[in-house]
Write a protein that holds these residues in place. Structure first.
Motif, PDB file in Angstrom:
ATOM      1  N   LYS A 310       7.573  -7.818  -3.284  1.00 61.93           N
ATOM      2  CA  LYS A 310       7.683  -8.424  -4.613  1.00 61.93           C
ATOM      3  C   LYS A 310       9.087  -8.231  -5.183  1.00 61.93           C
ATOM      4  N   LEU A 311       9.622  -7.020  -5.064  1.00 60.57           N
ATOM      5  CA  LEU A 311      10.943  -6.722  -5.615  1.00 60.57           C
ATOM      6  C   LEU A 311      12.048  -7.480  -4.904  1.00 60.57           C
ATOM      7  N   LEU A 312      11.816  -7.808  -3.644  1.00 59.35           N
ATOM      8  CA  LEU A 312      12.804  -8.547  -2.862  1.00 59.35           C
ATOM      9  C   LEU A 312      12.596 -10.054  -2.939  1.00 59.35           C
ATOM     10  N   GLY A 313      11.566 -10.479  -3.684  1.00 59.89           N
ATOM     11  CA  GLY A 313      11.292 -11.901  -3.810  1.00 59.89           C
ATOM     12  C   GLY A 313      10.681 -12.507  -2.570  1.00 59.89           C
ATOM     13  N   ALA A 314       9.998 -11.684  -1.772  1.00 53.53           N
ATOM     14  CA  ALA A 314       9.453 -12.151  -0.497  1.00 53.53           C
ATOM     15  C   ALA A 314       7.935 -12.053  -0.444  1.00 53.53           C
ATOM     16  N   GLU A 315       7.278 -11.950  -1.611  1.00 56.95           N
ATOM     17  CA  GLU A 315       5.827 -11.751  -1.626  1.00 56.95           C
ATOM     18  C   GLU A 315       5.063 -12.942  -1.058  1.00 56.95           C
ATOM     19  N   ASN A 316       5.666 -14.111  -1.050  1.00 53.25           N
ATOM     20  CA  ASN A 316       4.956 -15.295  -0.543  1.00 53.25           C
ATOM     21  C   ASN A 316       4.892 -15.344   0.979  1.00 53.25           C
ATOM     22  N   PHE A 317       5.576 -14.405   1.638  1.00 55.11           N
ATOM     23  CA  PHE A 317       5.528 -14.371   3.097  1.00 55.11           C
ATOM     24  C   PHE A 317       4.336 -13.582   3.628  1.00 55.11           C
ATOM     25  N   LEU A 318       3.675 -12.796   2.775  1.00 53.69           N
ATOM     26  CA  LEU A 318       2.513 -12.036   3.248  1.00 53.69           C
ATOM     27  C   LEU A 318       1.255 -12.898   3.143  1.00 53.69           C
ATOM     28  N   ASP A 319       0.241 -12.519   3.908  1.00 52.67           N
ATOM     29  CA  ASP A 319      -1.036 -13.233   3.883  1.00 52.67           C
ATOM     30  C   ASP A 319      -1.882 -12.645   2.755  1.00 52.67           C
ATOM     31  N   LYS A 320      -1.837 -13.281   1.592  1.00 56.20           N
ATOM     32  CA  LYS A 320      -2.498 -12.738   0.409  1.00 56.20           C
ATOM     33  C   LYS A 320      -4.020 -12.771   0.530  1.00 56.20           C
ATOM     34  N   ASP A 321      -4.560 -13.813   1.128  1.00 55.10           N
ATOM     35  CA  ASP A 321      -6.015 -13.896   1.279  1.00 55.10           C
ATOM     36  C   ASP A 321      -6.532 -12.789   2.189  1.00 55.10           C
ATOM     37  N   ALA A 322      -5.803 -12.540   3.266  1.00 52.32           N
ATOM     38  CA  ALA A 322      -6.208 -11.475   4.187  1.00 52.32           C
ATOM     39  C   ALA A 322      -6.113 -10.105   3.505  1.00 52.32           C
ATOM     40  N   LEU A 323      -5.066  -9.914   2.700  1.00 46.88           N
ATOM     41  CA  LEU A 323      -4.906  -8.643   1.990  1.00 46.88           C
ATOM     42  C   LEU A 323      -6.038  -8.447   0.989  1.00 46.88           C
ATOM     43  N   ARG A 324      -6.386  -9.493   0.267  1.00 48.37           N
ATOM     44  CA  ARG A 324      -7.507  -9.397  -0.667  1.00 48.37           C
ATOM     45  C   ARG A 324      -8.789  -9.027   0.078  1.00 48.37           C
ATOM     46  N   GLY A 325      -8.980  -9.638   1.241  1.00 52.42           N
ATOM     47  CA  GLY A 325     -10.181  -9.334   2.026  1.00 52.42           C
ATOM     48  C   GLY A 325     -10.241  -7.874   2.425  1.00 52.42           C
ATOM     49  N   PHE A 326      -9.108  -7.306   2.842  1.00 51.72           N
ATOM     50  CA  PHE A 326      -9.098  -5.886   3.203  1.00 51.72           C
ATOM     51  C   PHE A 326      -9.390  -5.020   1.986  1.00 51.72           C
ATOM     52  N   LEU A 327      -8.752  -5.327   0.858  1.00 55.79           N
ATOM     53  CA  LEU A 327      -8.976  -4.523  -0.343  1.00 55.79           C
ATOM     54  C   LEU A 327     -10.436  -4.584  -0.785  1.00 55.79           C
ATOM     55  N   PHE A 328     -11.053  -5.750  -0.684  1.00 49.57           N
ATOM     56  CA  PHE A 328     -12.462  -5.857  -1.049  1.00 49.57           C
ATOM     57  C   PHE A 328     -13.333  -5.000  -0.133  1.00 49.57           C
ATOM     58  N   SER A 329     -12.909  -4.825   1.108  1.00 51.60           N
ATOM     59  CA  SER A 329     -13.680  -3.976   2.023  1.00 51.60           C
ATOM     60  C   SER A 329     -13.580  -2.510   1.639  1.00 51.60           C
ATOM     61  N   CYS A 330     -12.589  -2.157   0.809  1.00 50.96           N
ATOM     62  CA  CYS A 330     -12.423  -0.779   0.326  1.00 50.96           C
ATOM     63  C   CYS A 330     -12.995  -0.593  -1.076  1.00 50.96           C
ATOM     64  N   GLN A 331     -13.432  -1.678  -1.700  1.00 50.14           N
ATOM     65  CA  GLN A 331     -14.057  -1.612  -3.026  1.00 50.14           C
ATOM     66  C   GLN A 331     -15.446  -0.998  -2.866  1.00 50.14           C
ATOM     67  N   THR A 332     -15.753   0.018  -3.661  1.00 47.60           N
ATOM     68  CA  THR A 332     -16.997   0.744  -3.440  1.00 47.60           C
ATOM     69  C   THR A 332     -18.053   0.409  -4.476  1.00 47.60           C
ATOM     70  N   LYS A 333     -19.270   0.665  -4.127  1.00 44.85           N
ATOM     71  CA  LYS A 333     -20.406   0.409  -5.001  1.00 44.85           C
ATOM     72  C   LYS A 333     -20.408   1.311  -6.240  1.00 44.85           C
ATOM     73  N   TYR A 334     -19.584   2.359  -6.202  1.00 47.37           N
ATOM     74  CA  TYR A 334     -19.518   3.293  -7.322  1.00 47.37           C
ATOM     75  C   TYR A 334     -18.420   2.914  -8.314  1.00 47.37           C
ATOM     76  N   GLY A 335     -17.659   1.884  -8.006  1.00 50.01           N
ATOM     77  CA  GLY A 335     -16.438   1.601  -8.732  1.00 50.01           C
ATOM     78  C   GLY A 335     -15.280   2.273  -8.025  1.00 50.01           C
ATOM     79  N   GLY A 336     -14.069   1.798  -8.282  1.00 52.16           N
ATOM     80  CA  GLY A 336     -12.913   2.361  -7.607  1.00 52.16           C
ATOM     81  C   GLY A 336     -12.780   1.843  -6.183  1.00 52.16           C
ATOM     82  N   PHE A 337     -11.754   2.322  -5.509  1.00 50.95           N
ATOM     83  CA  PHE A 337     -11.469   1.920  -4.135  1.00 50.95           C
ATOM     84  C   PHE A 337     -11.274   3.157  -3.274  1.00 50.95           C
ATOM     85  N   SER A 338     -11.577   3.008  -2.009  1.00 46.95           N
ATOM     86  CA  SER A 338     -11.397   4.091  -1.054  1.00 46.95           C
ATOM     87  C   SER A 338     -10.142   3.855  -0.223  1.00 46.95           C
ATOM     88  N   LYS A 339      -9.741   4.878   0.501  1.00 48.12           N
ATOM     89  CA  LYS A 339      -8.584   4.772   1.390  1.00 48.12           C
ATOM     90  C   LYS A 339      -8.872   3.815   2.534  1.00 48.12           C
TER      91      LYS A 339
END
Length: 385
Positions: A310-339
């Motif tokens: 983001k700071l280098l102006g290159a955020e559009n080169f990453l796969d944002k949908d794939a990153l969201r998918g990984f983060l959702f896999s770390c979203q827990t039923k208790y709230g918060g996110f895991s490692k």
């Protein structure tokens, strides 16, 4: 939905129940809640995350007992996290300000500031040691990391720093900078690496007298590795967190210009193409980011490496949908996110997952300042909802 914090407490404490009927009943209660959260992997559960942070604000689980010395940092994760989620109204502002200010290390005289001790903020009240001087609140055991977190909290709740001795912080901070440009976090015997060259303290105080920027820049540049990333020290392995500290510090000091990515290649003093290649290679096949080569994806690096791009102006080169998918896999039923997917949540990974979703422009979240680690509204001195 209000039962999920109870489920989390049960999960954390189930091993203490031993055998017998209590353990059986606890397991039955946990299992009965599982089906209600099957949809977690498809959307950002803001309200659940707000309740998770509120629970952490009211009473930390026993596992955090060993982190008491970092209590100010944990508070930063909670309060800034609520700000990202647009729920800062859950915070008792005056109570928070009074508590943070109570952790400020104060000097007796102006002369004390040049005697080699750092007068910033302590990590917790248990770091205070008695002194015989009536004018000194405590012997200084303050450190740069806690000072950063204290200023972040105060900025987040809209406090104007009028009772913060900004001059004392800036003057005494000079004793932490080493001849090679690096910083120690405390004034007596500690490691020196890129984490403490991260200069958000100077930026938030709007006073750069506490550091020699050119010496700091020289040290930062010496930490770029052969593969393009930055290690914590010269010659060490490239690391996502160290790379973030390097790029964010250079940005805050004015050594990375704003503007399109193409214009940065000629204006930077480090190997930008190699840094971009290293950063983009950190996104794994599961969509998440790893902190080092050949390591598993970890939710916190969605921010550390994502913010670098983001700071280098290159955020559009990453796969944002794939990153969201990984983060959702770390979203827990208790709230918060895991490692990692399937683990229990913790404040550190929860906060930097919230921050990553803010970088991804998740609807309903306040935008985070990639270089400061607090919301843009807080950085500008504007309270959010």
């Amino acid at each position: 939905m209000l039962l999920f914090p109870v489920q989390l407490i049960l999960k954390w404490n189930i091993d203490r129940l031993g055998g017998g009927i209590k353990r059986v009943l606890a397991l039955i209660l946990i299992d009965s809640m599982d089906d209600a959260m099957d949809a977690l992997s498809s959307s950002f559960k803001r309200d659940l995350h707000v309740r998770f942070l509120q629970m952490m604000m009211e009473s930390l689980p026993l596992e955090y007992e060993l982190q008491d010395i970092n209590r100010l940092t944990l508070a930063y994760f909670v309060i800034s996290g609520l700000d990202i989620l647009g729920a800062l109204d859950r915070v008792e502002r005056d109570q928070v300000v009074d508590w943070v200010l109570s952790l400020q290390a104060l000097s007796a005289t102006t002369e004390d500031l040049k005697e080699g001790r750092f007068y910033g903020f302590l990590g917790c009240s248990n770091s205070k040691f008695p002194t015989t001087s009536p004018d000194v609140s405590c012997i200084s055991t303050s450190n740069l990391a806690s000072t950063y977190c204290a200023l972040c909290i105060l900025k987040t709740v809209g406090y104007d720093l009028k009772n913060v001795n900004c001059t004392a912080i800036s003057i005494s901070m000079q004793c932490l900078q080493q001849p090679d440009g690096s910083f120690m976090p405390i004034d007596t015997g500690a490691e020196r690496d890129l984490r403490f060259v991260f200069c958000a303290v100077c930026h938030m105080l709007n006073d750069w007298s506490g550091m020699d920027k050119n010496r700091a820049k020289k040290f930062i540049l010496s930490c770029q590795s052969y593969d393009g990333g930055f290690g914590l020290t010269p010659g060490s392995e490239s690391h996502g967190g160290a790379t973030y500290c390097a790029v964010a510090a250079l940005k805050l000091m004015g050594f990375i210009d704003d503007g399109p990515l193409s214009s940065l290649t000629e204006s930077t003093d480090f190997n930008l193409p190699l840094l971009l290649e290293w950063s983009l290679q950190r996104q794994s096949v599961d969509g998440g980011f790893q902190g080092r080569s050949n390591k598993a994806s970890d939710s916190c690096y969605a921010f550390w490496v994502g913010a670098v791009l983001k700071l280098l102006g290159a955020e559009n080169f990453l796969d944002k949908d794939a990153l969201r998918g990984f983060l959702f896999s770390c979203q827990t039923k208790y709230g918060g996110f895991s490692k990692f997917p399937g683990d229990l949540p913790d404040l550190y990974h929860a906060y930097f997952s919230f921050s990553a979703f803010s970088l991804l422009e998740e609807p309903g979240l306040n935008r985070i300042s990639a270089e400061l680690g607090i919301t843009v509204l807080s950085a500008m001195g504007t309270l959010s909802g």
